[in-house]
Design a protein around this motif. Structure first.
Motif, PDB file in Angstrom:
ATOM      1  N   GLY A   1     -40.069  -1.306   8.290  1.00 24.66           N
ATOM      2  CA  GLY A   1     -39.688  -1.660   9.659  1.00 24.66           C
ATOM      3  C   GLY A   1     -39.702  -0.464  10.585  1.00 24.66           C
ATOM      4  N   LEU A   2     -39.245   0.683  10.080  1.00 24.74           N
ATOM      5  CA  LEU A   2     -39.244   1.900  10.894  1.00 24.74           C
ATOM      6  C   LEU A   2     -40.670   2.355  11.214  1.00 24.74           C
ATOM      7  CD1 LEU A   2     -36.402   3.913   9.105  1.00 24.74           C
ATOM      8  CD2 LEU A   2     -36.265   2.732  11.311  1.00 24.74           C
ATOM      9  N   LEU A   3     -41.581   2.162  10.282  1.00 22.85           N
ATOM     10  CA  LEU A   3     -42.957   2.613  10.500  1.00 22.85           C
ATOM     11  C   LEU A   3     -43.803   1.623  11.297  1.00 22.85           C
ATOM     12  CD1 LEU A   3     -43.719   4.280   7.057  1.00 22.85           C
ATOM     13  CD2 LEU A   3     -43.221   5.395   9.245  1.00 22.85           C
ATOM     14  N   ILE A   4     -43.270   0.449  11.559  1.00 24.90           N
ATOM     15  CA  ILE A   4     -43.960  -0.521  12.413  1.00 24.90           C
ATOM     16  C   ILE A   4     -43.737  -0.185  13.887  1.00 24.90           C
ATOM     17  CG2 ILE A   4     -43.954  -2.976  13.125  1.00 24.90           C
ATOM     18  CD1 ILE A   4     -45.338  -2.453  10.425  1.00 24.90           C
ATOM     19  N   TYR A   5     -42.627   0.480  14.204  1.00 26.10           N
ATOM     20  CA  TYR A   5     -42.271   0.785  15.592  1.00 26.10           C
ATOM     21  C   TYR A   5     -43.264   1.716  16.300  1.00 26.10           C
ATOM     22  CZ  TYR A   5     -39.903   3.022  19.491  1.00 26.10           C
ATOM     23  OH  TYR A   5     -39.612   3.547  20.701  1.00 26.10           O
ATOM     24  N   PRO A   6     -43.665   2.839  15.717  1.00 27.10           N
ATOM     25  CA  PRO A   6     -44.569   3.740  16.458  1.00 27.10           C
ATOM     26  C   PRO A   6     -45.930   3.096  16.734  1.00 27.10           C
ATOM     27  CG  PRO A   6     -43.709   4.809  14.472  1.00 27.10           C
ATOM     28  CD  PRO A   6     -43.335   3.366  14.402  1.00 27.10           C
ATOM     29  N   THR A   7     -46.629   3.620  17.721  1.00 28.52           N
ATOM     30  CA  THR A   7     -47.963   3.096  18.036  1.00 28.52           C
ATOM     31  C   THR A   7     -49.052   3.880  17.307  1.00 28.52           C
ATOM     32  OG1 THR A   7     -48.030   4.475  20.009  1.00 28.52           O
ATOM     33  CG2 THR A   7     -47.318   2.176  20.288  1.00 28.52           C
ATOM     34  N   ASP A   8     -48.698   4.553  16.261  1.00 26.71           N
ATOM     35  CA  ASP A   8     -49.641   5.330  15.445  1.00 26.71           C
ATOM     36  C   ASP A   8     -50.171   4.439  14.319  1.00 26.71           C
ATOM     37  OD1 ASP A   8     -50.569   6.977  13.223  1.00 26.71           O
ATOM     38  OD2 ASP A   8     -49.795   8.683  14.364  1.00 26.71           O
ATOM     39  N   LEU A   9     -51.480   4.188  14.302  1.00 30.29           N
ATOM     40  CA  LEU A   9     -52.081   3.281  13.328  1.00 30.29           C
ATOM     41  C   LEU A   9     -51.821   3.730  11.896  1.00 30.29           C
ATOM     42  CD1 LEU A   9     -53.799   0.784  12.733  1.00 30.29           C
ATOM     43  CD2 LEU A   9     -55.833   2.253  12.915  1.00 30.29           C
ATOM     44  N   LEU A  10     -51.918   5.017  11.625  1.00 35.39           N
ATOM     45  CA  LEU A  10     -51.686   5.511  10.261  1.00 35.39           C
ATOM     46  C   LEU A  10     -50.262   5.206   9.805  1.00 35.39           C
ATOM     47  CD1 LEU A  10     -52.724   6.986   7.770  1.00 35.39           C
ATOM     48  CD2 LEU A  10     -52.009   9.134   8.840  1.00 35.39           C
ATOM     49  N   LEU A  11     -49.288   5.416  10.685  1.00 36.02           N
ATOM     50  CA  LEU A  11     -47.896   5.099  10.347  1.00 36.02           C
ATOM     51  C   LEU A  11     -47.718   3.596  10.131  1.00 36.02           C
ATOM     52  CD1 LEU A  11     -45.864   7.467  12.706  1.00 36.02           C
ATOM     53  CD2 LEU A  11     -46.274   7.713  10.253  1.00 36.02           C
ATOM     54  N   ASN A  12     -48.386   2.794  10.941  1.00 35.53           N
ATOM     55  CA  ASN A  12     -48.311   1.339  10.786  1.00 35.53           C
ATOM     56  C   ASN A  12     -48.887   0.896   9.440  1.00 35.53           C
ATOM     57  OD1 ASN A  12     -49.156   0.765  14.269  1.00 35.53           O
ATOM     58  ND2 ASN A  12     -47.191   1.255  13.377  1.00 35.53           N
ATOM     59  N   ILE A  13     -50.010   1.497   9.042  1.00 36.04           N
ATOM     60  CA  ILE A  13     -50.619   1.181   7.745  1.00 36.04           C
ATOM     61  C   ILE A  13     -49.688   1.609   6.614  1.00 36.04           C
ATOM     62  CG2 ILE A  13     -52.529   1.764   6.189  1.00 36.04           C
ATOM     63  CD1 ILE A  13     -54.318   1.807   8.747  1.00 36.04           C
ATOM     64  N   MET A  14     -49.043   2.764   6.771  1.00 31.58           N
ATOM     65  CA  MET A  14     -48.067   3.204   5.765  1.00 31.58           C
ATOM     66  C   MET A  14     -46.902   2.214   5.697  1.00 31.58           C
ATOM     67  SD  MET A  14     -48.184   7.322   6.514  1.00 31.58           S
ATOM     68  CE  MET A  14     -46.659   7.646   5.671  1.00 31.58           C
ATOM     69  N   GLY A  15     -46.493   1.693   6.847  1.00 32.01           N
ATOM     70  CA  GLY A  15     -45.427   0.695   6.881  1.00 32.01           C
ATOM     71  C   GLY A  15     -45.819  -0.571   6.137  1.00 32.01           C
ATOM     72  N   ILE A  16     -47.054  -1.000   6.312  1.00 31.61           N
ATOM     73  CA  ILE A  16     -47.540  -2.173   5.580  1.00 31.61           C
ATOM     74  C   ILE A  16     -47.531  -1.888   4.085  1.00 31.61           C
ATOM     75  CG2 ILE A  16     -49.587  -3.614   5.167  1.00 31.61           C
ATOM     76  CD1 ILE A  16     -50.194  -3.231   8.219  1.00 31.61           C
ATOM     77  N   GLY A  17     -47.942  -0.682   3.707  1.00 33.24           N
ATOM     78  CA  GLY A  17     -47.909  -0.286   2.293  1.00 33.24           C
ATOM     79  C   GLY A  17     -46.495  -0.324   1.735  1.00 33.24           C
ATOM     80  N   LEU A  18     -45.528   0.162   2.514  1.00 32.82           N
ATOM     81  CA  LEU A  18     -44.132   0.115   2.075  1.00 32.82           C
ATOM     82  C   LEU A  18     -43.646  -1.324   1.915  1.00 32.82           C
ATOM     83  CD1 LEU A  18     -42.307   2.967   4.057  1.00 32.82           C
ATOM     84  CD2 LEU A  18     -43.036   2.956   1.665  1.00 32.82           C
ATOM     85  N   LEU A  19     -44.082  -2.192   2.818  1.00 34.80           N
ATOM     86  CA  LEU A  19     -43.692  -3.593   2.718  1.00 34.80           C
ATOM     87  C   LEU A  19     -44.266  -4.241   1.453  1.00 34.80           C
ATOM     88  CD1 LEU A  19     -42.195  -5.971   3.925  1.00 34.80           C
ATOM     89  CD2 LEU A  19     -44.243  -6.493   5.264  1.00 34.80           C
ATOM     90  N   VAL A  20     -45.506  -3.915   1.125  1.00 33.53           N
ATOM     91  CA  VAL A  20     -46.102  -4.429  -0.112  1.00 33.53           C
ATOM     92  C   VAL A  20     -45.317  -3.907  -1.317  1.00 33.53           C
ATOM     93  CG1 VAL A  20     -48.164  -4.325  -1.585  1.00 33.53           C
ATOM     94  CG2 VAL A  20     -48.401  -4.795   0.857  1.00 33.53           C
ATOM     95  N   MET A  21     -44.964  -2.619  -1.302  1.00 36.90           N
ATOM     96  CA  MET A  21     -44.188  -2.045  -2.410  1.00 36.90           C
ATOM     97  C   MET A  21     -42.805  -2.692  -2.502  1.00 36.90           C
ATOM     98  SD  MET A  21     -45.494   1.932  -2.034  1.00 36.90           S
ATOM     99  CE  MET A  21     -43.951   2.586  -2.509  1.00 36.90           C
ATOM    100  N   ALA A  22     -42.201  -3.001  -1.364  1.00 35.95           N
ATOM    101  CA  ALA A  22     -40.905  -3.678  -1.366  1.00 35.95           C
ATOM    102  C   ALA A  22     -41.034  -5.063  -1.992  1.00 35.95           C
ATOM    103  CB  ALA A  22     -40.352  -3.782   0.060  1.00 35.95           C
ATOM    104  N   ASP A  23     -42.123  -5.745  -1.684  1.00 37.09           N
ATOM    105  CA  ASP A  23     -42.354  -7.073  -2.261  1.00 37.09           C
ATOM    106  C   ASP A  23     -42.597  -6.982  -3.768  1.00 37.09           C
ATOM    107  OD1 ASP A  23     -42.396  -9.811  -2.012  1.00 37.09           O
ATOM    108  OD2 ASP A  23     -44.016  -9.836  -0.551  1.00 37.09           O
ATOM    109  N   VAL A  24     -43.271  -5.919  -4.210  1.00 33.50           N
ATOM    110  CA  VAL A  24     -43.442  -5.692  -5.649  1.00 33.50           C
ATOM    111  C   VAL A  24     -42.073  -5.512  -6.306  1.00 33.50           C
ATOM    112  CG1 VAL A  24     -44.277  -4.044  -7.386  1.00 33.50           C
ATOM    113  CG2 VAL A  24     -45.801  -4.786  -5.543  1.00 33.50           C
ATOM    114  N   CYS A  25     -41.205  -4.747  -5.658  1.00 31.18           N
ATOM    115  CA  CYS A  25     -39.845  -4.566  -6.186  1.00 31.18           C
ATOM    116  C   CYS A  25     -39.101  -5.895  -6.242  1.00 31.18           C
ATOM    117  CB  CYS A  25     -39.058  -3.567  -5.344  1.00 31.18           C
ATOM    118  SG  CYS A  25     -39.579  -1.860  -5.565  1.00 31.18           S
ATOM    119  N   ASP A  26     -39.336  -6.739  -5.249  1.00 26.09           N
ATOM    120  CA  ASP A  26     -38.690  -8.050  -5.222  1.00 26.09           C
ATOM    121  C   ASP A  26     -39.130  -8.897  -6.417  1.00 26.09           C
ATOM    122  OD1 ASP A  26     -36.962  -9.977  -4.052  1.00 26.09           O
ATOM    123  OD2 ASP A  26     -38.699 -11.007  -3.211  1.00 26.09           O
TER     124      ASP A  26
END
Length: 133
Positions: free
Chosen positions: A62-87
């Motif tokens: 969620g924190l990495l979705i806020y900035p308008t930096d595409l690389l940070l947004n992609i990292m945020g998506i990666g973190l979300l996928v990893m969170a779902d794996v943990c789930d």
């Protein structure tokens, strides 16, 4: 071959009832979660520890979705996928080790809510300037 069959049977035993499993879970999240659950079993991790780790990953997304930096947004998506794996992994580890707890059910129930609150706040803050706020 016998070891592969045992591992497959063990994997199948970690799945929920087929009526409740979603296709993307069966294709991706459950197999990857099973690998994480096997690591957790080997290293003595608890299902609750995996859930809490997933909460932090989801909030980080969620924190990495806020900035308008595409690389940070992609990292945020990666973190979300990893969170779902943990789930997936936390429940699979609980079923593998038969280590269920009331607090685990509560944590698992609120974990994705916490991720999505963080993501929604990140998106809302990012869009506020578009609406003149």
């Amino acid at each position: 071959m016998k070891q592969q069959n045992q591992l497959r049977e063990r994997y199948l035993a970690t799945l929920k009832h087929s009526d409740t499993e979603e296709t993307i879970d069966l294709w991706f999240y459950r197999p990857v979660g099973f690998c994480v659950a096997l690591m957790g079993e080997k290293f003595g991790w608890t299902p609750n520890a995996i859930t809490i780790f997933g909460i932090f990953l989801g909030i980080g997304a969620g924190l990495l979705i806020y900035p308008t930096d595409l690389l940070l947004n992609i990292m945020g998506i990666g973190l979300l996928v990893m969170a779902d794996v943990c789930d997936s992994a936390d429940g699979q580890l609980a079923r593998m080790t038969k280590s269920y707890s009331r607090i685990g059910r509560i944590l698992d129930g609120i974990s994705s809510d916490l991720w999505f609150i963080a993501i929604y706040i990140g998106i809302a803050l990012r869009l506020m300037p578009s609406f003149g706020w």
